[in-house]
Design a protein around this motif. Structure first.
Motif, short mmCIF file in Angstrom:
data_model
loop_
_atom_site.label_atom_id
_atom_site.label_comp_id
_atom_site.label_asym_id
_atom_site.label_seq_id
_atom_site.Cartn_x
_atom_site.Cartn_y
_atom_site.Cartn_z
N LEU A 251 -9.12 11.27 1.06
CA LEU A 251 -7.84 11.69 0.27
C LEU A 251 -6.89 10.18 0.82
N ASP A 252 -6.91 9.48 1.43
CA ASP A 252 -6.15 7.80 1.80
C ASP A 252 -6.96 7.42 0.41
N SER A 253 -8.38 7.45 0.14
CA SER A 253 -8.65 6.89 -0.14
C SER A 253 -8.30 6.37 -1.93
N LEU A 254 -7.43 7.85 -2.55
CA LEU A 254 -7.60 8.29 -3.41
C LEU A 254 -5.65 8.35 -4.23
N LEU A 255 -5.17 7.50 -2.90
CA LEU A 255 -3.23 7.83 -2.65
C LEU A 255 -3.13 6.12 -3.64
N ALA A 256 -2.25 6.80 -4.98
CA ALA A 256 -1.78 6.05 -5.46
C ALA A 256 -0.66 5.02 -5.23
N GLU A 257 0.06 6.16 -4.81
CA GLU A 257 1.82 5.22 -4.05
C GLU A 257 2.45 5.58 -4.31
N PRO A 258 3.49 6.10 -5.75
CA PRO A 258 4.05 6.74 -3.55
C PRO A 258 3.81 7.83 -3.77
N PHE A 259 3.06 8.61 -5.23
CA PHE A 259 2.26 10.07 -4.83
C PHE A 259 1.00 9.78 -5.68
N PHE A 260 0.04 10.73 -5.33
CA PHE A 260 -1.34 10.16 -6.03
C PHE A 260 -1.60 9.54 -6.32
N LEU A 261 -1.02 9.67 -7.82
CA LEU A 261 -1.17 9.57 -9.37
C LEU A 261 0.03 8.04 -9.23
N GLY A 262 1.03 7.85 -8.59
CA GLY A 262 1.48 6.99 -8.83
C GLY A 262 3.55 7.40 -8.91
N GLU A 263 4.14 6.84 -9.93
CA GLU A 263 4.97 7.24 -9.73
C GLU A 263 6.04 8.51 -9.75
N SER A 264 5.02 9.40 -10.21
CA SER A 264 5.64 10.74 -10.39
C SER A 264 4.87 11.90 -9.65
N PRO A 265 5.16 12.67 -8.63
CA PRO A 265 4.27 13.81 -8.40
C PRO A 265 3.92 14.25 -9.61
N THR A 266 2.07 15.31 -9.44
CA THR A 266 1.64 15.50 -9.85
C THR A 266 1.21 17.04 -9.42
N LEU A 267 -0.25 17.84 -10.72
CA LEU A 267 0.12 19.27 -9.46
C LEU A 267 -1.38 18.88 -8.67
N ALA A 268 -1.25 17.05 -8.25
CA ALA A 268 -2.73 16.77 -7.01
C ALA A 268 -2.04 16.83 -6.26
N ASP A 269 -0.14 16.64 -6.09
CA ASP A 269 0.48 16.00 -4.93
C ASP A 269 0.69 17.92 -4.40
N LEU A 270 1.03 18.46 -5.51
CA LEU A 270 1.46 20.14 -5.21
C LEU A 270 0.09 20.66 -3.87
N GLN A 271 -1.36 20.50 -4.75
CA GLN A 271 -2.41 21.14 -3.96
C GLN A 271 -2.31 20.30 -2.27
N VAL A 272 -2.68 19.24 -2.56
CA VAL A 272 -2.92 18.15 -1.23
C VAL A 272 -1.87 18.91 0.09
N ALA A 273 -0.23 19.23 -0.55
CA ALA A 273 1.02 18.67 0.34
C ALA A 273 1.19 20.23 1.32
N PRO A 274 0.47 21.16 0.91
CA PRO A 274 0.83 22.10 1.86
C PRO A 274 -0.82 22.13 3.11
N MET A 275 -1.96 21.70 2.97
CA MET A 275 -3.24 21.56 3.93
C MET A 275 -2.60 21.14 4.60
N LEU A 276 -1.70 19.14 4.33
CA LEU A 276 -1.97 18.82 5.58
C LEU A 276 -0.26 18.79 6.16
N ILE A 277 0.28 19.62 5.20
CA ILE A 277 1.09 19.74 6.50
C ILE A 277 0.99 20.41 7.29
N TYR A 278 0.53 21.91 7.15
CA TYR A 278 0.16 22.86 8.08
C TYR A 278 -1.07 22.21 9.07
#
Length: 207
Positions: free
Chosen positions: A140-167
């Protein structure tokens, strides 16, 4: 159109993904609790008419009934006004699908069921689980573009990963694993400050 109804539980990673999508789009919806770990590990009988596999979440909107998280969030993104949660380039769409697949196929089983659940139950973690969790985070770290997974705006990818890492971060071992990835931690802290994440916080996050 009637207000959407989302069926699920506040502890569920996948229910939260759907709730995050609804919140990011600014959709007002009703949330009906379905506890799949109650009723002798089964959901209520009426729920099987909505979801034959007895999983959560499910979404009802007027005459449309959807189950499977990806079906729900893609519908929400397409059906409602608000910030687009899907990239507008073929490369972006492909990358988003890749990240979501990595989260579903590897991160969820190992981060949640391999680390979070046993550690919170006081069960010793296996070396295999820790190694697999470390591999997931590195990928996941290697796929992170910053500041969000695909760059400047959050996408469904960010929403998919966030709860898993939060927990994952609710456990000492999870925190140790995350410490190895400063970029992921920075991304996660940014996601935790978003209104959608704040509005869908699970009570355990405050403990």
């Amino acid at each position: 159109m009637s207000r959407p109804i989302l069926y699920g539980a506040d502890y569920s990673v996948y229910t939260r993904i759907a709730r995050l999508a609804l919140a990011e789009k600014g959709v007002v919806y009703d949330f009906e609790v379905v506890d799949i770990f109650g009723h002798e590990m089964q959901p209520p009988a009426w729920y099987t008419e909505l979801q034959p596999f007895r999983k959560i979440p499910a979404l009802k909107h007027s005459d449309l009934l959807l189950y499977e998280t990806q079906a729900i969030v893609r519908y929400v993104d397409a059906a409602f006004v608000g910030p687009a949660l899907t990239p507008d380039t073929p490369a972006g769409v492909g990358r988003m699908a890749q990240i979501i697949s990595v989260a579903d196929s590897y991160a969820y089983p190992w981060l949640v069921w391999g680390v979070l659940v046993p550690e919170r139950k006081g069960t010793a973690l296996t070396d295999d689980a820790l190694d697999a969790a470390a591999t997931c985070l590195a990928a996941l770290d290697s796929l992170l573009a910053e500041p969000f997974f695909l760059g400047e705006s959050p996408t469904l990818a960010d929403l998919q990963v966030a709860p898993m890492l939060i927990y994952l971060g609710l456990t000492p071992s999870g925190m140790t694993l995350l410490e190895r990835h400063p970029r992921l931690r920075t991304w996660l802290h940014g996601m935790q400050r978003r209104g959608s994440v704040q509005a869908t916080r699970y009570p355990a996050e405050s403990s």
